[in-house]
Design a protein around this motif. Structure first.
Motif, PDB file in Angstrom:
ATOM      1  N   ARG A   1     -11.729  46.030   8.324  1.00  0.00           N
ATOM      2  CA  ARG A   1     -10.823  46.267   9.463  1.00  0.00           C
ATOM      3  C   ARG A   1     -11.670  46.382  10.730  1.00  0.00           C
ATOM      4  O   ARG A   1     -12.385  47.369  10.932  1.00  0.00           O
TER       5      ARG A   1
ATOM      6  N   GLU B   1       0.016  43.216   6.561  1.00  0.00           N
ATOM      7  CA  GLU B   1      -0.333  44.016   5.378  1.00  0.00           C
ATOM      8  C   GLU B   1       0.140  43.320   4.102  1.00  0.00           C
ATOM      9  O   GLU B   1      -0.573  43.305   3.086  1.00  0.00           O
TER      10      GLU B   1
ATOM     11  N   ASP C   1     -12.292  43.525   2.276  1.00  0.00           N
ATOM     12  CA  ASP C   1     -11.397  43.757   3.413  1.00  0.00           C
ATOM     13  C   ASP C   1     -12.133  44.583   4.470  1.00  0.00           C
ATOM     14  O   ASP C   1     -12.518  45.724   4.223  1.00  0.00           O
TER      15      ASP C   1
ATOM     16  N   ASP D   1     -12.086  44.738  15.040  1.00  0.00           N
ATOM     17  CA  ASP D   1     -11.756  43.874  16.164  1.00  0.00           C
ATOM     18  C   ASP D   1     -12.998  43.044  16.480  1.00  0.00           C
ATOM     19  O   ASP D   1     -14.076  43.609  16.692  1.00  0.00           O
TER      20      ASP D   1
ATOM     21  N   THR E   1      -6.126  41.422  -1.754  1.00  0.00           N
ATOM     22  CA  THR E   1      -6.955  42.628  -1.878  1.00  0.00           C
ATOM     23  C   THR E   1      -7.252  43.013  -3.324  1.00  0.00           C
ATOM     24  O   THR E   1      -8.226  43.714  -3.587  1.00  0.00           O
TER      25      THR E   1
ATOM     26  N   ASP F   1     -10.118  41.610  10.001  1.00  0.00           N
ATOM     27  CA  ASP F   1      -8.879  41.626  10.784  1.00  0.00           C
ATOM     28  C   ASP F   1      -8.697  43.028  11.355  1.00  0.00           C
ATOM     29  O   ASP F   1      -9.089  44.011  10.725  1.00  0.00           O
ATOM     30  N   ASN F   2      -8.101  43.102  12.554  1.00  0.00           N
ATOM     31  CA  ASN F   2      -7.833  44.429  13.122  1.00  0.00           C
ATOM     32  C   ASN F   2      -6.369  44.832  12.985  1.00  0.00           C
ATOM     33  O   ASN F   2      -5.983  45.920  13.411  1.00  0.00           O
ATOM     34  N   LEU F   3      -5.544  43.940  12.396  1.00  0.00           N
ATOM     35  CA  LEU F   3      -4.116  44.213  12.180  1.00  0.00           C
ATOM     36  C   LEU F   3      -3.439  44.759  13.437  1.00  0.00           C
ATOM     37  O   LEU F   3      -2.738  45.770  13.400  1.00  0.00           O
TER      38      LEU F   3
END
Length: 342
Positions: free
Chosen positions: A59, A43, A57, A61, A50, A31-33
């Motif tokens: 991070r 989050e 996890d 795109d 997590t 996920d790019n949050l």
């Protein structure tokens, strides 16, 4: 299994990750949050998984081609569920480029990752929006869907076509899932139930499009996740009876499948609002507005194929599902209101 989930901080992706971890699968969550909606909610969703040793996890795109390729190379997932997307019909009128970046370019990167890393099965999110101008009800995966009415819908139709190409050329098993109006705890703040709840509790009027005459096949989050898990476990197969003279849109000579996941019981928007008002104990002030560009008046899922192939049919009532959402919303946001003296 080792399952890669894109959109792992999203509404559906997070619940799916929890479900797979509970049954013993290993999950790599991408996920790019981004800030399309409140990143703190994303989050908080991630915080639910997590701490689990089976969860990784990442991070990233999915539009980052090299980054996606590296994740596939490093983790070698057995199966993949692509839920990362730029969602929302109305936002696609304002920012169409973001839909191409994530939903088309990003999906291409996922397909390539699957192709070059011997992935057993790719399951991906499509949408009921692909039915566009269709008016024959209920919507069937065997019907033509060549008339989308938003760029969001067009990108989801493109995903189905791209997946078919990879199933045909590279024998990559792919299953597309057309989700119908997903709702429930931990949902998206840009969706109607979340917006209505926030505004009603704040004493603000709510915008009711199509004068409340929309009908939607509202589908509860647990029903969606159950459908995803069951289809993930059933690897798509070629249809030996497929014919180019009478082409079936939901299957192929390659390992390709499409399913609707919907409640199979459309509900008028005004009734949905009435159920919410009862749960909150507050009457809403309503701005009655015409149908918005890009929206369709009604959605209604034919789920016969889902029942036939995986033995499952969504069945959560709107009354119980909305009540569950309201209970979660009050607890998460620590909101007091009229119902039950809360």
């Amino acid at each position: 299994m080792k399952v890669l989930i894109t959109g792992a901080a999203g509404f559906i992706g997070n619940d799916l990750a929890i479900r797979l971890l509970e049954r013993g699968d290993e999950v790599i969550g991408i996920d790019n949050l981004n800030d399309y909606y409140d990143p703190s909610l994303k989050e908080a969703r991630l915080a639910r998984v997590t701490g689990n040793p089976g969860f990784t996890d990442v991070r990233l795109d999915i539009a980052d081609r090299d980054g996606v390729a590296e994740v596939f190379k490093k983790y070698k997932p057995d199966r993949v569920v692509n839920l990362a997307a730029q969602a929302g019909v109305r936002y696609s009128l304002e920012n169409p480029n973001s839909y191409i970046d994530t939903n088309v370019v990003g999906f291409m990167n996922i397909l390539e990752g699957c192709r070059y890393n011997d992935v057993e099965h790719l399951v991906y999110a499509s949408s009921s929006s692909v039915y566009g101008s269709n008016t024959k009800m209920p919507f069937s995966v065997h019907d033509n869907v060549d008339h989308p009415v938003s760029i969001y819908a067009a990108t989801k139709k493109a995903n189905e076509l791209m997946a078919h190409t990879y199933s045909h050329l590279y024998r990559l098993p792919t299953t597309g899932l057309r989700f119908f109006t997903v709702y429930g705890p931990w949902g998206r703040p840009d969706m109607a139930l979340f917006l209505f709840t926030r505004k009603i509790l704040a004493g603000e009027p709510i915008d009711v499009f199509n004068y409340g005459k929309h009908r939607r096949d509202f589908t509860y989050i647990d029903d969606i996740v159950e459908g995803v898990v069951r289809t993930l476990d059933r690897v798509a197969q070629p249809n030996p009876e497929w014919s180019g003279e009478h082409p079936d849109a939901a299957s192929s000579t390659g390992p390709y499948a499409l399913y609707n996941i919907g409640n199979n019981e459309p509900v008028e928007l005004m009734h949905y609002i009435e159920v919410l008002e009862d749960c909150l104990g507050i009457k809403a002030e309503k701005n009655m507005l015409p149908l918005q560009a890009g929206d369709v008046p009604d959605t209604y899922a034919d789920v016969q194929d889902l029942v036939r192939d995986v033995g499952y049919k969504p069945d959560m009532s709107v009354e119980q599902g909305v009540a569950n959402f309201v209970d979660w919303y009050r607890e998460y946001y620590r909101v007091k209101g009229a119902a039950g003296g809360k």
